[in-house]
Design a protein around this motif. Structure first.
Motif, mmCIF file in Angstrom:
data_model
loop_
_atom_site.group_PDB
_atom_site.id
_atom_site.type_symbol
_atom_site.label_atom_id
_atom_site.label_comp_id
_atom_site.label_asym_id
_atom_site.label_seq_id
_atom_site.Cartn_x
_atom_site.Cartn_y
_atom_site.Cartn_z
ATOM 1 N N TYR A 153 0.866 -1.219 0.006
ATOM 2 C CA TYR A 153 0.015 -0.048 0.071
ATOM 3 C C TYR A 153 0.796 1.253 0.041
ATOM 4 N N VAL A 200 0.304 5.800 2.370
ATOM 5 C CA VAL A 200 -0.489 5.432 3.505
ATOM 6 C C VAL A 200 -0.450 6.620 4.467
ATOM 7 N N GLY A 203 -4.588 3.915 2.283
ATOM 8 C CA GLY A 203 -3.705 3.170 1.549
ATOM 9 C C GLY A 203 -4.179 3.022 0.126
ATOM 10 N N ASP A 244 -3.423 0.489 -3.277
ATOM 11 C CA ASP A 244 -2.412 -0.429 -4.085
ATOM 12 C C ASP A 244 -3.323 0.038 -5.644
ATOM 13 N N LEU A 281 -8.167 1.275 4.640
ATOM 14 C CA LEU A 281 -7.585 0.440 5.372
ATOM 15 C C LEU A 281 -8.085 -0.199 6.702
#
Length: 542
Positions: free
Chosen positions: A62, A65, A81, A83, A146
């Protein structure tokens, strides 16, 4: 210290919604331009995140963050976060919202209330744009959260502005629009209620496993996933399966997966074209995204156990949606049923539990969003000219409005996954990834390629083909139909361009998606099955 870009990403449209409402009621034009400017600002932030994203897959899973204490007593944090999977969906949302604002530029002009002098207040556009920006903010937060509780709050909260967009600004009149909005809300709220019970159950399990501080539990997705991966989560197999079903049920309703789909066609027809695209191309993607992020990573063993059942439901949805689309007489309802079929492909790829399937599913989310937006918005422009959603009321449009007919054809061909257009690559990856795990399901799903060709080409033939110079019949109504004009071309052109570009060069998206999919497969300890090679009696390949 780097800037909190993910907070800026979702907070910008949230603040923009408040700012739009603050614009004086007699200045609807200012509200519209402000709303458009906010969506373009979100797009700029999203492109900046994409430019700064590490695509090598060698760094942290990630990126960007942000992690701050939120409610310590509950073990929940303000943790964000990004991805690669989340990033491509953030980009999809950021690209579509300016397009949708332009497409619905005049949708709310007729909505308002009477003031004391009997005049109509022009507050409709303000509320419409504020609700749209609120949905964007909540969707973006869902893609970057998250923390499980933080995700759940926004997952549920986005239903409220979407409900008012359908019920307050839809195209149908009276009880039909209200009924569709209530059905949308009740279905999704019920799914969210089941998920809430699962979220609480998961928190109790994390507390029992000692994952939180001070004897409590935690909602930190990363901590729970690490505990699951290392076998530290103290929960029996039966309980894990129940928790998985609680999460999965909510996401299956949102996606939607057959047989939890029945709210979608009614809501899509009742909403404005821009509102329907916001729902199908943006909001519903939160459901399929959450299957990847939460269902697979939090409950990998349960996901494997239920994968054959979910794959079977997905295949039924693929075929069911395509067959129902063929029989529709309402062009908007037809397109809504095609989305049920497409979501079946996305969910099938996710639960094939292969890297090709999950990559294809993520790419399919993006491509479906673009192709559905193009087809639904162009159909909306067509309906606004003729005043009817009935397919039988059209004919000969290609001779009177060739640009409109041509863009409709390209969007329709993308919907049937014609090679050279963006959805083909994603559908191909899903079928390959599924075949190595569930060959029968892949073969049955392939039949949708034929069915989609039937409903798209037949739709085009009935609406766009035929003579347009008749004195009677549907062709007579299209003789004075105008072609796409400036604002409509601004809406359609970028969507068609993206379908063409990603159809021949999907590498930029795949570079973002592949490392995230590899991380997911590694986290759940899953490997791609090796293709079986038939052998002869001597043991050698045939």
């Amino acid at each position: 210290m780097t800037a909190p870009w993910l907070t800026i990403l979702w907070l910008l449209p949230a603040v923009g919604a408040v700012a739009v409402l603050a614009v004086p009621s007699n200045r609807p034009g200012i509200a519209k331009w402000l709303g458009l400017g906010v969506t373009l600002g979100v797009l700029a932030v999203s492109l900046g995140l994409a430019a700064g994203f590490d695509t090598t897959g060698t760094g942290a899973r990630y990126q960007f963050v942000e992690d701050h204490s939120w409610i310590p007593a509950l073990g929940t944090r303000y943790a964000l976060g990004l991805d690669g999977i989340g990033l491509v969906l953030v980009l999809l949302t950021a690209v579509l919202l300016p397009v949708l604002v332009l497409a619905g530029w005049n949708d709310a002009d007729h909505v308002g209330s009477l003031d004391h002098s009997g005049g109509r207040r022009q507050k409709g556009p303000h509320t419409y744009l504020a609700l749209t920006l609120a949905v964007e903010a909540m969707v973006l937060m869902s893609f970057v959260a998250l923390d499980i509780l933080l995700f759940y709050i926004f997952f549920e909260a986005m239903l409220i502005p979407m409900y008012f967009l359908i019920g307050g600004f839809g195209t149908t009149v009276g009880v039909d629009r209200s009924r569709a909005a209530v059905k949308f809300l009740l279905y999704n709220l019920f799914g969210g209620l089941i998920m809430l019970a699962a979220v609480i159950g998961l928190y109790v399990v994390t507390a029992r496993s000692g994952l939180g501080t001070g004897g409590g539990g935690t909602f930190d997705l990363r901590a729970v996933v690490d505990a699951v991966s290392s076998g530290q989560l103290d929960a029996g197999t039966g309980l894990i399966k129940l928790l998985f079903l609680g999460f999965m049920f909510a996401f299956a309703v949102k996606a939607p997966l057959w047989p939890f789909h029945s709210w979608l066609p009614d809501a899509a027809v009742a909403a404005t074209p821009a509102g329907a695209v916001l729902m199908m191309a943006v909001v519903d993607k939160v459901g399929t995204f959450a299957m990847l992020r939460f269902c697979l990573q939090l409950f990998p063993d349960a996901a494997r156990y239920f994968a054959p059942l979910i794959a079977a439901l997905a295949v039924i949805g693929i075929v069911y949606g395509a067959i129902l689309a063929i029989g529709q007489t309402d062009v908007m309802r037809l397109i809504a049923y095609t989305s049920i079929s497409h979501f079946g492909f996305i969910i099938l790829g996710i639960f094939a539990l292969t890297s090709q399937g999950q990559t294809g599913s993520t790419l399919y989310m993006v491509n479906h969003g673009i192709s559905t937006a193009a087809l639904f918005l162009i159909a909306g422009f067509l309906v606004s000219r003729r005043g009817s959603r009935l397919i039988a009321d059209y004919g000969g449009v290609q001779k009177i409005a060739p640009v409109l007919a041509g863009t409709f054809l390209v969007a329709g061909l993308a919907t049937l996954s014609l090679p050279g257009l963006a959805p083909f690559i994603s559908e191909f990856l899903v079928l390959i990834g599924t075949f190595t795990r569930y060959p029968v399901a892949a073969v049955i799903a392939t039949s949708a390629l034929v069915l989609s060709a039937i409903y798209v080409l037949w739709l085009y033939q009935r609406m766009m083909g035929g003579p347009a110079t008749l004195t009677e019949g549907p062709g007579a109504a299209t003789r004075s139909m105008r072609d796409l004009h400036g604002r409509e071309l601004l809406v359609v052109t970028p969507l068609i361009a993206l379908l063409l570009v990603f159809g021949v060069y999907p590498k930029p998206l795949l570079d973002l998606i592949d490392p995230a999919v590899a991380h997911t497969m590694s986290t759940i300890h899953e490997q791609d099955p090796q293709p079986a090679v038939p052998t002869d009696q001597d043991g050698g390949p045939r």
